[in-house]
Motif scaffolding. Structure first.
Motif, PDB file in Angstrom:
ATOM      1  N   ILE A 184      -5.517  -1.215   2.253  1.00 22.66           N
ATOM      2  CA  ILE A 184      -4.468  -0.752   1.345  1.00 22.66           C
ATOM      3  C   ILE A 184      -4.570  -1.555   0.056  1.00 22.66           C
ATOM      4  N   GLY A 185      -4.984  -0.907  -1.021  1.00 24.48           N
ATOM      5  CA  GLY A 185      -5.097  -1.561  -2.322  1.00 24.48           C
ATOM      6  C   GLY A 185      -3.772  -1.492  -3.061  1.00 24.48           C
ATOM      7  N   CYS A 186      -2.930  -2.497  -2.827  1.00 19.65           N
ATOM      8  CA  CYS A 186      -1.542  -2.429  -3.300  1.00 19.65           C
ATOM      9  C   CYS A 186      -1.414  -2.335  -4.821  1.00 19.65           C
ATOM     10  N   ASN A 187      -2.312  -2.976  -5.569  1.00 16.61           N
ATOM     11  CA  ASN A 187      -2.162  -2.991  -7.021  1.00 16.61           C
ATOM     12  C   ASN A 187      -2.292  -1.584  -7.604  1.00 16.61           C
ATOM     13  N   ASP A 188      -3.387  -0.892  -7.286  1.00 14.85           N
ATOM     14  CA  ASP A 188      -3.576   0.467  -7.789  1.00 14.85           C
ATOM     15  C   ASP A 188      -2.607   1.437  -7.141  1.00 14.85           C
ATOM     16  N   LEU A 189      -2.289   1.229  -5.872  1.00 11.56           N
ATOM     17  CA  LEU A 189      -1.363   2.120  -5.189  1.00 11.56           C
ATOM     18  C   LEU A 189       0.016   2.065  -5.848  1.00 11.56           C
ATOM     19  N   MET A 190       0.467   0.874  -6.217  1.00  8.17           N
ATOM     20  CA  MET A 190       1.757   0.749  -6.893  1.00  8.17           C
ATOM     21  C   MET A 190       1.723   1.410  -8.271  1.00  8.17           C
ATOM     22  N   GLN A 191       0.588   1.275  -8.964  1.00  5.64           N
ATOM     23  CA  GLN A 191       0.445   1.905 -10.273  1.00  5.64           C
ATOM     24  C   GLN A 191       0.607   3.418 -10.167  1.00  5.64           C
ATOM     25  N   ALA A 192      -0.032   4.027  -9.171  1.00  5.08           N
ATOM     26  CA  ALA A 192       0.077   5.469  -8.992  1.00  5.08           C
ATOM     27  C   ALA A 192       1.471   5.853  -8.504  1.00  5.08           C
ATOM     28  N   PHE A 193       2.038   5.052  -7.612  1.00  3.62           N
ATOM     29  CA  PHE A 193       3.368   5.335  -7.077  1.00  3.62           C
ATOM     30  C   PHE A 193       4.424   5.334  -8.179  1.00  3.62           C
ATOM     31  N   ASP A 194       4.328   4.353  -9.092  1.00  4.13           N
ATOM     32  CA  ASP A 194       5.327   4.210 -10.151  1.00  4.13           C
ATOM     33  C   ASP A 194       4.942   4.915 -11.443  1.00  4.13           C
ATOM     34  N   ALA A 195       3.747   5.529 -11.486  1.00  2.00           N
ATOM     35  CA  ALA A 195       3.277   6.233 -12.684  1.00  2.00           C
ATOM     36  C   ALA A 195       3.365   5.331 -13.909  1.00  2.00           C
ATOM     37  N   GLU A 223      -3.296   3.625  15.635  1.00  2.00           N
ATOM     38  CA  GLU A 223      -4.178   2.513  16.031  1.00  2.00           C
ATOM     39  C   GLU A 223      -5.360   2.410  15.074  1.00  2.00           C
ATOM     40  N   LEU A 224      -5.050   2.534  13.815  1.00  2.00           N
ATOM     41  CA  LEU A 224      -6.051   2.474  12.745  1.00  2.00           C
ATOM     42  C   LEU A 224      -6.126   1.052  12.205  1.00  2.00           C
ATOM     43  N   PRO A 225      -7.273   0.378  12.281  1.00  2.00           N
ATOM     44  CA  PRO A 225      -7.370  -0.983  11.721  1.00  2.00           C
ATOM     45  C   PRO A 225      -7.048  -0.971  10.225  1.00  2.00           C
ATOM     46  N   MET A 226      -6.099  -1.832   9.828  1.00  2.00           N
ATOM     47  CA  MET A 226      -5.635  -1.849   8.445  1.00  2.00           C
ATOM     48  C   MET A 226      -5.614  -3.274   7.927  1.00  2.00           C
ATOM     49  N   ARG A 227      -5.949  -3.421   6.651  1.00  2.00           N
ATOM     50  CA  ARG A 227      -5.775  -4.689   5.962  1.00  2.00           C
ATOM     51  C   ARG A 227      -5.107  -4.419   4.626  1.00  2.00           C
ATOM     52  N   VAL A 228      -4.386  -5.406   4.132  1.00  2.00           N
ATOM     53  CA  VAL A 228      -3.700  -5.303   2.846  1.00  2.00           C
ATOM     54  C   VAL A 228      -4.471  -6.109   1.810  1.00  2.00           C
ATOM     55  N   CYS A 229      -4.792  -5.490   0.680  1.00  2.00           N
ATOM     56  CA  CYS A 229      -5.462  -6.175  -0.422  1.00  2.00           C
ATOM     57  C   CYS A 229      -4.550  -6.172  -1.646  1.00  2.00           C
ATOM     58  N   GLY A 230      -4.740  -7.135  -2.527  1.00  2.00           N
ATOM     59  CA  GLY A 230      -3.956  -7.171  -3.755  1.00  2.00           C
ATOM     60  C   GLY A 230      -2.985  -8.332  -3.802  1.00  2.00           C
ATOM     61  N   VAL A 248      -7.180   2.716   0.390  1.00  2.00           N
ATOM     62  CA  VAL A 248      -6.000   3.549   0.125  1.00  2.00           C
ATOM     63  C   VAL A 248      -5.334   3.003  -1.129  1.00  2.00           C
ATOM     64  N   GLU A 249      -5.599   3.677  -2.251  1.00  2.00           N
ATOM     65  CA  GLU A 249      -5.078   3.226  -3.544  1.00  2.00           C
ATOM     66  C   GLU A 249      -4.366   4.343  -4.302  1.00  2.00           C
ATOM     67  N   THR A 250      -4.218   5.493  -3.665  1.00  2.00           N
ATOM     68  CA  THR A 250      -3.502   6.620  -4.261  1.00  2.00           C
ATOM     69  C   THR A 250      -2.530   7.166  -3.219  1.00  2.00           C
ATOM     70  N   PRO A 251      -1.409   7.750  -3.652  1.00  2.00           N
ATOM     71  CA  PRO A 251      -0.483   8.340  -2.675  1.00  2.00           C
ATOM     72  C   PRO A 251      -1.153   9.406  -1.808  1.00  2.00           C
ATOM     73  N   ALA A 252      -2.081  10.195  -2.394  1.00  2.00           N
ATOM     74  CA  ALA A 252      -2.782  11.215  -1.598  1.00  2.00           C
ATOM     75  C   ALA A 252      -3.538  10.578  -0.446  1.00  2.00           C
ATOM     76  N   ALA A 253      -4.221   9.461  -0.714  1.00  2.00           N
ATOM     77  CA  ALA A 253      -4.942   8.766   0.351  1.00  2.00           C
ATOM     78  C   ALA A 253      -3.981   8.170   1.376  1.00  2.00           C
ATOM     79  N   ALA A 254      -2.816   7.730   0.907  1.00  2.26           N
ATOM     80  CA  ALA A 254      -1.836   7.131   1.815  1.00  2.26           C
ATOM     81  C   ALA A 254      -1.304   8.149   2.817  1.00  2.26           C
ATOM     82  N   PHE A 255      -1.255   9.416   2.420  1.00  2.19           N
ATOM     83  CA  PHE A 255      -0.768  10.456   3.319  1.00  2.19           C
ATOM     84  C   PHE A 255      -1.898  11.116   4.101  1.00  2.19           C
ATOM     85  N   ALA A 256      -3.095  10.529   4.058  1.00  4.64           N
ATOM     86  CA  ALA A 256      -4.249  11.088   4.769  1.00  4.64           C
ATOM     87  C   ALA A 256      -4.738  10.159   5.870  1.00  4.64           C
TER      88      ALA A 256
END
Length: 417
Positions: free
Chosen positions: A298-309, A343-350, A277-285
């Motif tokens: 959750i790929g925080c580095n790319d996700l933040m880039q897309a979130f903040d444009a 109940e979705l297994p999640m890990r945080v990367c970045g 999950v590295e894009t807002p679209a993926a985050a809402f899916a």
């Protein structure tokens, strides 16, 4: 004089200040600008004892690759860098983000590795390692990682620079897998990005938010390289259970296409497959990922880039990539909450867990699995042991209600740097 910068790579060093990358950096404290990072990463001579990076793009891949050197590193602004001159004796503390012209006292709390790691109130925490080669895998085992949560397979390149084939991937990945024993391993499939230099692909696209990750899997030469990697993984998983991770997803049909592609490989078709999950679209899916993926990263580095444009590789845009912004924290908290409900297994990367004050907030969101640089694991294990998840949740509520990132920093006890 003691100056507080931003911690990047833990560890302590001291020596004479050196300006710029040159032939002999042995035992010095190297001061470089962000644009000089590629030269340092390509340097084949003696390396410095410590590194100071001026005006860095905090979430750029060049900084992430710096972890492979394992050298204590602190980030500073241009104004802070002016406090020191070449030849001056400097002490550097990468754990606390400190620079000084005198010895720095060690922190009162010793770092600890994780063994059945829990928070202060008994919540289990899993610290995995993100690595790019066998040396990183060795460090992960040595520093107490519970597993390899992310193999950056795109950093495995043949010499001379030609497109990697099946035989190259078998050898390179085998070395990494051997170095990582006895840990479980998740391999991220080839993940090209605009700032990831690919020496054998001079025509690679360079625009951010463009052709990268899974979007290139049907395009040559990446399609052929992916086939070579999959063939190698199908061979290697005869003796070693693996998981795979699909990078830079936007829509569920992209993931379905990879799942279908894996059906041609007898040992890969039933292998655990995760969605990044590295894009807002993926985050809402997340409901879609729950239905088709075995886990989510959750790929925080790319996700933040897309979130903040804002391009995370351009230092002049660093102010827009604010990890303490209340809106960003609310977004992440919502994402974590929905994942827990599903109940979705999640890990945080970045890099997010390693930033000052943020790891407890992530724990407060209910997140429990984190894939970080091996060098960060002992420090984060110590932070986890001192953190009450209940108190962290209360602090998160306050942070999400804050009106500015400065207010969030104040809640976390951070001086503005």
């Amino acid at each position: 004089m003691i100056l507080r910068g931003t911690s990047l790579i833990p560890g302590r060093a001291q020596g004479r200040l050196l300006a710029g990358v040159h032939e002999n950096l042995l035992q010095g404290i190297l001061l470089i600008g962000h644009q000089e990072l590629p030269a340092l990463l390509a340097h084949r001579g003696p390396l410095p004892a410590g590194i100071i990076v001026r005006d860095a793009a905090r979430f750029a891949h060049a900084l992430i690759r710096l972890f492979s050197l394992g050298i204590p590193t602190v980030l500073v602004s241009s104004e802070q860098a002016e406090a020191f001159v070449p030849g001056q004796w400097v002490a550097l503390d990468g754990d606390q983000g400190l620079l000084a012209d005198e010895p720095i006292p060690p922190p009162a709390q010793a770092m600890a590795q994780q063994v059945d790691l829990q928070t202060a109130d008994g919540q289990p925490i899993e610290l995995m390692a993100s690595v790019g080669d066998a040396r990183g895998a060795e460090a992960a085992v040595r520093l107490g990682a519970r597993s390899i949560g992310l193999v950056r397979s795109e950093y495995l390149h043949p010499e001379p620079p030609v497109a990697p084939d099946r035989f190259f991937y078998i050898n390179a990945l085998q070395d990494l897998l051997e170095a990582s024993r006895p840990l479980d391993v998740t391999v991220r499939l080839f993940d090209y990005g605009p700032d990831k230099h690919v020496p054998w692909w001079p025509e690679a696209p360079i625009a951010p938010l463009g052709q990268q990750g899974v979007r290139l899997y049907a395009i040559e030469p990446i399609s052929e390289v992916l086939e070579a990697e999959l063939a190698a993984l199908d061979e290697l998983c005869r003796d070693r259970p693996l998981s795979l991770l699909v990078p830079y997803l936007t829509h569920p049909w992209e993931f379905e296409g990879i799942r279908e592609r894996l059906q041609r490989w007898p040992r890969l078709r039933n292998m655990p497959l995760g969605a990044m999950v590295e894009t807002p679209a993926a985050a809402f899916a997340l409901p879609e990922w729950k239905a088709m993926a075995d886990f989510v990263a959750i790929g925080c580095n790319d996700l933040m880039q897309a979130f903040d444009a804002a391009d995370r590789n351009r230092p002049e845009l660093s102010a827009y990539l604010d990890p303490y912004a209340p809106a960003w924290l609310r977004f992440l908290a919502r994402l974590a909450r929905e994942g827990l409900e599903l109940e979705l297994p999640m890990r945080v990367c970045g890099q997010l867990p390693a930033l000052p004050g943020l790891f407890p907030l992530l724990i407060g969101m209910g997140l429990r699995s984190f894939s970080v640089e091996p060098a960060q694991i002992p420090h984060l294990a110590s932070v986890a042991r001192l953190t009450s998840s209940t108190e962290a949740g209360d602090l998160l509520v306050q942070a999400c209600r804050a009106s500015s990132s400065m207010e969030v920093r104040g809640l976390l006890g951070l001086a503005r740097t």
